[in-house]
Write an enzyme that holds these catalytic residues in place. Structure first.
Site, short mmCIF file in Angstrom:
data_model
loop_
_atom_site.label_atom_id
_atom_site.label_comp_id
_atom_site.label_asym_id
_atom_site.label_seq_id
_atom_site.Cartn_x
_atom_site.Cartn_y
_atom_site.Cartn_z
N ILE A 144 0.86 -1.08 0.21
CA ILE A 144 -0.32 0.29 0.00
C ILE A 144 0.85 1.26 0.21
O ILE A 144 0.12 2.14 0.69
CB ILE A 144 -1.42 0.26 0.81
N GLY A 145 1.89 0.74 -0.52
CA GLY A 145 3.06 2.40 -0.71
C GLY A 145 4.07 2.36 0.95
O GLY A 145 4.43 3.48 0.36
N GLN A 154 6.83 6.03 6.59
CA GLN A 154 5.70 6.36 6.86
C GLN A 154 5.93 6.79 8.40
O GLN A 154 4.54 8.23 8.35
CB GLN A 154 6.00 3.99 7.42
N LYS A 171 7.24 -4.24 15.66
CA LYS A 171 5.47 -4.02 16.00
C LYS A 171 5.39 -2.47 15.10
O LYS A 171 3.95 -2.80 15.70
CB LYS A 171 6.03 -3.07 17.69
N GLY A 185 3.34 2.00 10.51
CA GLY A 185 3.12 2.50 9.64
C GLY A 185 1.66 3.38 10.06
O GLY A 185 1.42 4.59 9.47
N GLU A 186 1.25 3.23 11.59
CA GLU A 186 0.38 4.01 11.68
C GLU A 186 0.07 5.01 12.76
O GLU A 186 -0.09 5.85 13.91
CB GLU A 186 -1.30 3.78 12.46
MO1 MOS Z 1 -5.63 0.87 8.59
S1 MOS Z 1 -6.82 2.93 9.04
O1 MOS Z 1 -5.21 0.02 9.44
O2 MOS Z 1 -5.37 0.67 6.61
#
Ligand code: MOS
Length: 762
Positions: free
Chosen positions: A472-473, A662, A725, A728-729
């Site tokens: 997803i990039g 990221q 861990k 990404g977010e």
């Molecule tokens: Mo993410 S909002 O868990 O793609």
């Protein structure tokens, strides 16, 4: 801003360049809508101009006159598809609102008709000529609209069964020396990935192939099969590259099965690219939230009481919710905690995951409130976090598997120059500009899910990895290749990776920042199986048992050290002994504590995620600290953010280059959520007003002069074999609070409703 890849520190992999970089910059990467199809029919959607009401009828005469129109599908002639179950209820879908099944209209922009034509232009032209006769009713737009239906969230979703609580909040709050209470608000946001939502469907006999950007090819395959009433084996989803998703392509949208059904009916390929404005209503979004936070502390800054109540908007039929109190009640030590989440039903499309779904809005509230408490206590906000830092979360008393929150604060503060801050608001300026420094914590639960992989090692040292993961990039191809190269001891250039195809071994949804931990764990395990076969082939029989036990990783034992201490394997000799040219292994990996049905569910496109407070070893989160310098013009109120610094610790970093990327993107998105982004809703009509990238504000380069990302070394042997861990977010959590905290420091004005815009500055 330095653009160099950071040097790896302890417990970090190499900053390898992106596996897919050349394919992407040369246009060789094939995205969903790039797929060449045999004689496709082009689809264009007709969507509703009212948010609530019913369809009385269609006038299609004009539309049918457009040359090249093949057919127009409405609820009157559409195939009746099976209703999809919501993702969070064990289904696949992002919404249970199934268009083209009845004359009822449930939200703005609902699909009312699909026009099929020989060309894109004809389909679009005809779609504009479709006349829909409707009767409108007054819709409920949001929280304050008539008809908004509020109910407790607890138990409404499998993910949110309890409002976290401990001790006696009311009593502790009443008796506290220092206390604050405040209300916060975050707006509706749309993902706005650059790649539009697109679906192409091709039937070959009874076999359906779907080309669609997807964060979950197994979920989409199984979901569409269910809606069409066919065997999942008859459906293949192909999605090797995704041009941004952020959660919006994680669960099945209603359009996919509709397009598949139309392709079957026409007996030819059908291609749909949803234009940006229609993406606002036919996919999901981050719903607006409200928060009421109360904090109390003793004079020395120790939290004695914490209460977090949240409200979230959702659609009329669905109980989608994010429930961020799971995290905010566990972040700091506190003996008395109360929380509650409510959902508010309105006449809207169903919201869905958007990067750090619970943490972005809920930590905005908590980390703003922590800053307010620091002011009330006259304690430095960094020190307030230190005083309340804990290795044991207060709700269930579980121990963090590792937690580097204060190390992140200290590194980021030093790099930022926090010591130069005069704590007095409005005390720092530069000419016409007031200067503010603000900070906030970020955290994100460590998620893992079952995954399978197939790995082939060729005699010449070439390695092929197959796994239905998703790029997803984020750099998924790259880190998976690195995991295999390292495990098999081959150069990275010898590894090729195939992903994004539901014919490959299943991987989980690329959501919840679980992909690297899940897919790399599976790939490493399968590579170990290959190593084991090679070792057996090259070892004298008598040493075989001992050697295999002591140095070759099996299942979930950490084998990094084994990989290092092993004597190099003579691959040629091993292949000769085995009498083969290729060794292929397949394996299924699952995290500790995954339920018994995990593997079965995995093949059905259902992800049994294990993470956060539910990991077997305790509670697992990644942490970080973010610092922002903000400037406000004394006369015009113009707001600039000249620099941001974030320090993050997330266990083993597979690749410092892609991880930094990221986190950099996360910080910028965090800034965006603080100063720019909001989907405006017309309260009277419950319609989105700024459904395009001209009016939906996002930061441009000039808004983001300097961003520094610091990666901390952190070792965690308790979470998964590789100690990953996920990042990404992590980056875009807390940034919004750090910006508002800096704004308070600059101006003395506290803004509790996002986004912060010039007109809100007094
Ligand atoms: Mo993410 S909002 O868990 O793609």
């Amino acid at each position: 801003m330095s653009t160099a890849a950071p040097d790896p520190k302890a417990n970090m992999g190499q900053p390898a360049p992106r596996y897919d970089a050349v394919a992407k910059v040369t246009g060789r990467a094939t995205y969903g809508a790039d797929q060449k199809l045999p004689r496709p029919a082009y689809a264009w959607l007709v969507t509703s101009a009212i948010a609530k009401g019913r369809i009385n009828g269609f006038d299609l005469a004009d539309a049918n006159h457009v040359r090249g129109v093949i057919e127009i599908i409405t609820h009157e002639n559409a195939e009746k598809l099976k209703t999809a179950k919501l993702f969070s209820d064990g289904g696949y879908a992002s919404t249970t609102i199934q268009p083209l099944t009845s004359p009822t209209i449930s939200h703005d922009g609902e699909i009312l008709a699909v026009v099929l034509a020989e060309t894109l232009e004809a389909a679009r032209e005809a779609a504009y000529r479709v006349k829909v006769d409707t009767t409108a009713e007054t819709p409920t737009a949001s929280f304050d609209s008539p008809g908004a239906a509020t109910e407790a969230a607890k138990g409404k979703s499998a993910q949110f069964t309890e409002d976290p609580k401990v001790g006696d909040f009311a009593k502790a709050f009443e008796q506290a020396a220092v206390k604050i209470s405040a209300d916060y608000e975050t707006p509706t946001q749309h993902h706005n990935a650059i790649e539009l939502f697109a679906t192409s469907c091709v039937w070959n006999g009874d076999m359906l192939t779907i080309y669609e950007p997807s964060q979950f090819v197994y979920g989409l395959k199984n979901g569409v099969a269910e809606q069409l009433g066919i065997e999942p084996d008859k459906v293949r989803v192909i999605s090797p590259y995704i041009g941004g998703a952020f959660g919006s392509k994680a669960s099945m949208n209603a359009r996919t099965a509709i397009i598949a059904s139309i392709a079957r009916r026409l007996g030819r390929a059908v291609k749909l690219v949803v234009p940006r404005d229609q993406g606002f209503t036919t996919a999901t979004y981050r719903a607006e939230t409200r928060h009421s936070v109360s904090l109390a502390a003793s004079q020395d800054g120790r939290l004695t009481a914490l209460r977090h109540e949240g409200w979230e908007v959702t659609s009329r039929p669905d109980n989608y919710l994010v429930g961020g109190t799971t995290t905010t009640t566990r972040l700091y030590a506190c003996p008395n905690i109360e929380s509650k989440v409510s959902i508010v039903h309105a006449d809207r499309n169903t919201p869905g995951f958007m990067r750090s779904p619970p943490e972005v809005p809920y930590l905005f509230a908590l980390e703003s409130a922590m800053d307010e408490l620091a002011v009330a206590l006259k304690i430095d906000p960094v020190e307030l976090r230190r005083i309340n830092d804990t290795m044991v979360e207060p709700i269930d008393g579980k121990s963090y598997t590792s937690r580097s929150l204060m190390a992140c604060f200290d590194e980021a503060a030093a790099a930022f120059g926090w010591a130069k801050r005069n704590p007095q608001p409005k005390s720092m300026s530069d000419g016409d500009w007031l200067i503010g420094y603000g900070c906030a914590a970020t955290c994100y639960p460590t998620m893992m899910a079952p995954a399978a992989a197939r790995v082939r090692l060729h005699r010449d040292g070439a390695v092929r990895v197959e796994i239905a993961g998703h790029e997803i990039g984020t750099g998924a191809y790259t880190v998976i290749a690195q995991a295999a190269a390292r495990r098999l001891g081959v150069p990275l250039e010898r590894v090729s990776v195939e992903m994004g195809d539901s014919n490959l071994p299943p991987a989980p949804v690329a959501g919840g920042s679980n992909s690297t931990a899940s897919t790399c764990s599976a790939v490493a395990m399968v590579c170990d199986q290959i190593r084991e076969r090679l070792l057996k082939a090259t070892m004298p029989a008598d040493s075989l048992v001992d050697k295999a036990k002591s140095t070759v990783g099996l299942g979930q034992t950490p084998t990094e050290q084994a990989a290092k201490s092993d004597r190099p394997i003579d691959i040629e000799a091993a292949f000769d002994r085995l009498g083969v040219n290729v060794i292929e292994e397949f394996g299924e990996w699952k995290p500790d504590g995954a339920p018994l049905d995990s593997f079965r569910a995995m093949y059905k496109g259902q992800t049994r995620m294990v993470g956060g407070e539910k990991v077997k070893a305790g509670i697992a989160y990644a942490f970080g600290a973010e610092f922002v310098e903000l400037r406000v013009n004394k006369y015009t109120g113009e707001i600039r953010v000249p620099r941001m610094v974030g320090a993050f610790a997330a266990g083993h970093i597979m690749n410092p280059r892609t991880a930094r990327s990221q986190l950099l993107g996360g910080l910028i998105w965090g800034l965006s959520s603080a100063l720019h982004e909001a989907t405006e809703i017309d309260e009277r009509t419950a319609r989105y007003v700024n459904d395009n990238l001209a009016d939906y504000l996002i930061p441009v380069n000039a808004d983001v002069p300097s961003v520094d990302v610091i990666l901390l070394s952190e070792q965690d042997d308790k979470i998964n074999p590789l100690g990953i861990k996920g990042v990404g977010e992590l980056g875009n959590v807390g940034t919004n609070a750090a910006v508002c905290n800096a704004l308070y420091h600059a101006t003395g004005q506290r803004i509790r409703k996002l986004p912060v815009r010039l007109e809100k500055i007094e």
